[in-house]
Design an enzyme around this catalytic site. Structure first.
Site, PDB file in Angstrom:
ATOM      1  CE  LYS A   9      -4.035  -2.556   2.318  1.00 23.38           C
ATOM      2  NZ  LYS A   9      -5.074  -2.195   3.399  1.00 23.38           N
ATOM      3  CE1 TYR A  49      -9.434  -3.329   0.367  1.00 25.00           C
ATOM      4  CE2 TYR A  49      -9.005  -1.232  -0.286  1.00 25.00           C
ATOM      5  CZ  TYR A  49      -8.499  -2.656   0.143  1.00 25.00           C
ATOM      6  OH  TYR A  49      -7.170  -2.742   0.368  1.00 25.00           O
ATOM      7  CG  PHE A  57     -14.192   3.076   7.252  1.00 27.25           C
ATOM      8  CD1 PHE A  57     -13.537   2.218   6.396  1.00 27.25           C
ATOM      9  CD2 PHE A  57     -14.970   2.387   8.098  1.00 27.25           C
ATOM     10  CE1 PHE A  57     -13.610   0.843   6.334  1.00 27.25           C
ATOM     11  CE2 PHE A  57     -14.987   1.209   8.144  1.00 27.25           C
ATOM     12  CZ  PHE A  57     -14.559   0.223   7.179  1.00 27.25           C
ATOM     13  NE  ARG A  85      -6.406 -12.381   4.890  1.00 27.64           N
ATOM     14  CZ  ARG A  85      -7.416 -11.582   4.867  1.00 27.64           C
ATOM     15  NH1 ARG A  85      -7.194 -10.609   4.067  1.00 27.64           N
ATOM     16  NH2 ARG A  85      -8.194 -11.317   5.648  1.00 27.64           N
ATOM     17  CB  THR A  91      -8.199  -5.642   9.515  1.00 25.59           C
ATOM     18  OG1 THR A  91      -8.606  -6.591   8.951  1.00 25.59           O
ATOM     19  CG2 THR A  91      -8.316  -4.362   8.765  1.00 25.59           C
ATOM     20  NE  ARG A 102      -3.037  -5.766   6.883  1.00 24.83           N
ATOM     21  CZ  ARG A 102      -3.918  -6.412   6.741  1.00 24.83           C
ATOM     22  NH1 ARG A 102      -4.842  -6.978   7.445  1.00 24.83           N
ATOM     23  NH2 ARG A 102      -4.603  -5.701   5.336  1.00 24.83           N
ATOM     24  CG  ASN A 112      -3.874  -2.521   6.803  1.00 23.81           C
ATOM     25  OD1 ASN A 112      -3.709  -2.206   5.427  1.00 23.81           O
ATOM     26  ND2 ASN A 112      -5.030  -3.037   7.276  1.00 23.81           N
ATOM     27  CG  HIS A 115      -5.208  -6.502  -0.641  1.00 27.78           C
ATOM     28  ND1 HIS A 115      -6.505  -6.682   0.233  1.00 27.78           N
ATOM     29  CD2 HIS A 115      -5.029  -7.179  -1.525  1.00 27.78           C
ATOM     30  CE1 HIS A 115      -7.128  -7.704  -0.624  1.00 27.78           C
ATOM     31  NE2 HIS A 115      -6.455  -7.863  -1.448  1.00 27.78           N
ATOM     32  CD  GLU A 126      -8.334  -9.738  -3.954  1.00 18.84           C
ATOM     33  OE1 GLU A 126      -9.172  -9.208  -2.904  1.00 18.84           O
ATOM     34  OE2 GLU A 126      -7.185 -10.101  -3.449  1.00 18.84           O
TER      35      GLU A 126
HETATM   36  P1  IDP Z   1      -8.166  -7.030   5.347  1.00 20.06           P
HETATM   37  O1  IDP Z   1      -7.257  -5.941   4.372  1.00 20.06           O
HETATM   38  O2  IDP Z   1      -7.350  -7.415   6.660  1.00 20.06           O
HETATM   39  O3  IDP Z   1      -8.788  -8.248   4.526  1.00 20.06           O
HETATM   40  P2  IDP Z   1     -10.814  -5.451   5.103  1.00 20.06           P
HETATM   41  O4  IDP Z   1     -11.867  -5.651   6.203  1.00 20.06           O
HETATM   42  O5  IDP Z   1     -11.025  -6.504   3.839  1.00 20.06           O
HETATM   43  O6  IDP Z   1      -9.491  -6.127   5.620  1.00 20.06           O
HETATM   44  O7  IDP Z   1     -10.595  -4.154   4.839  1.00 20.06           O
HETATM   45  C1  IDP Z   1      -9.999  -3.833   3.450  1.00 20.06           C
HETATM   46  C2  IDP Z   1      -9.154  -2.587   4.123  1.00 20.06           C
HETATM   47  O8  IDP Z   1      -9.801  -1.613   4.397  1.00 20.06           O
HETATM   48  C3  IDP Z   1      -8.150  -2.636   5.423  1.00 20.06           C
HETATM   49  O9  IDP Z   1      -6.817  -3.378   5.201  1.00 20.06           O
HETATM   50  C4  IDP Z   1      -7.895  -1.369   5.968  1.00 20.06           C
HETATM   51  O10 IDP Z   1      -7.057  -0.885   5.361  1.00 20.06           O
HETATM   52  C5  IDP Z   1      -9.301  -0.810   5.491  1.00 20.06           C
HETATM   53  N1  IDP Z   1     -10.226  -0.804   6.510  1.00 20.06           N
HETATM   54  C6  IDP Z   1     -11.061  -1.671   7.098  1.00 20.06           C
HETATM   55  N2  IDP Z   1     -11.622  -1.607   8.126  1.00 20.06           N
HETATM   56  C7  IDP Z   1     -11.388  -0.270   8.381  1.00 20.06           C
HETATM   57  C8  IDP Z   1     -11.971   0.599   9.570  1.00 20.06           C
HETATM   58  O11 IDP Z   1     -12.772   0.223  10.413  1.00 20.06           O
HETATM   59  N3  IDP Z   1     -11.451   1.827   9.501  1.00 20.06           N
HETATM   60  C9  IDP Z   1     -10.685   2.377   8.356  1.00 20.06           C
HETATM   61  N4  IDP Z   1     -10.326   1.566   7.368  1.00 20.06           N
HETATM   62  C10 IDP Z   1     -10.399   0.328   7.650  1.00 20.06           C
HETATM   63 MG    MG Z   2      -9.981  -8.145   2.972  1.00 19.35          MG
END
Ligand code: IDP
Ligand code: MG
Length: 153
Positions: A9, A49, A57, A85, A91, A102, A112, A115, A126
Site C-alpha cells: 500500500k 473493496y 470510512f 494471510r 486488519t 502488520r 496497514n 493487502h 483479484e
Molecule cells: P483486510 O485488509 O485485513 O482483509 P478488510 O476488512 O477487507 O481487511 O478491509 C480492507 C481494508 O480497508 C483494510 O486493510 C484497511 O486498510 C481498510 N479498513 C478496514 N476496516 C477499516 C476501518 O474500520 N477503518 C478504516 N479503514 C478500514
Molecule cells: Mg479483505
C-alpha cells in the site's frame, strides 16, 4: 501451486519498507511471479473493496490508497493464500501479532501496509482485476526442490 494477490500500500511505498515485506515473502519460500507499480483510482477501489463501499470510512480508504503509487504482486506457492494471510496479520495493525507484517510494521487500522487475498476464489478474481495473463511469469526457483517434499507440491 496456488496464487495470491498482494498490494504493497502507499504507506509501505512512501515509508520505504517495500523491500522488507518482499524479503519476508521471498525468504518464506513464496515465488514472485508478477509485479508492477501503479496509481490506483476510485473506480478500481470501488470494485476491489466492494464489501466496504457503504462504510463511512470508505472515502478515507480512497484518499489513502490513491495518495501514492502501490506495488501490485502475485505470489505463488503451496497454500499461498493462507500462508500470506497468516504472515499479514489481522486488519488492525495495533492488534496484529508481532512477527506478522502488520504486527511489525504498522500502527493503524487503515494504514496497514499490505493487502492479501482472503480466499483462493477471491485471489483468482483479484489477480484477474489487476494483471493480464502475459504479465504473470512461470519460472523455477532454484531452491524449489528443497522447499517442499515431493508429495506436498
Ligand atoms: P483486510 O485488509 O485485513 O482483509 P478488510 O476488512 O477487507 O481487511 O478491509 C480492507 C481494508 O480497508 C483494510 O486493510 C484497511 O486498510 C481498510 N479498513 C478496514 N476496516 C477499516 C476501518 O474500520 N477503518 C478504516 N479503514 C478500514
Ligand atoms: Mg479483505
Amino acid at each position: 501451486m496456488q496464487r495470491t494477490l498482494v498490494i504493497l500500500k502507499p504507506d509501505a511505498v512512501t515509508r520505504g519498507i517495500t523491500w522488507k515485506i518482499i524479503d519476508r515473502l521471498e525468504s518464506k519460500g513464496l515465488k514472485l511471479v508478477a509485479c508492477k507499480m501503479v496509481m490506483l483510482n476510485e473506480e478500481i477501489l470501488r470494485e476491489h473493496y466492494s464489501h466496504l463501499v457503504d462504510k463511512p470510512f470508505f472515502p478515507d480508504i480512497v484518499k489513502f490508497m490513491t495518495s501514492a503509487p502501490v506495488i501490485l504482486q502475485v505470489w505463488e506457492g503451496v497454500d499461498a493464500v493462507d500462508v500470506v494471510r497468516l504472515m499479514t496479520g489481522v486488519t488492525n495493525a495495533r492488534q496484529a501479532q508481532p512477527g506478522t507484517i502488520r504486527g511489525d510494521f504498522a500502527m493503524s487500522v487503515a494504514r496497514n501496509v499490505i493487502h492479501a487475498s482472503e480466499s483462493p476464489e477471491i485471489a483468482e478474481q483479484e489477480i484477474k482485476r489487476f494483471f493480464k495473463e502475459e504479465e504473470i511469469f512461470s519460472y523455477k526457483r532454484l531452491d524449489e526442490d528443497m522447499l517442499y517434499e515431493e508429495d506436498e507440491k
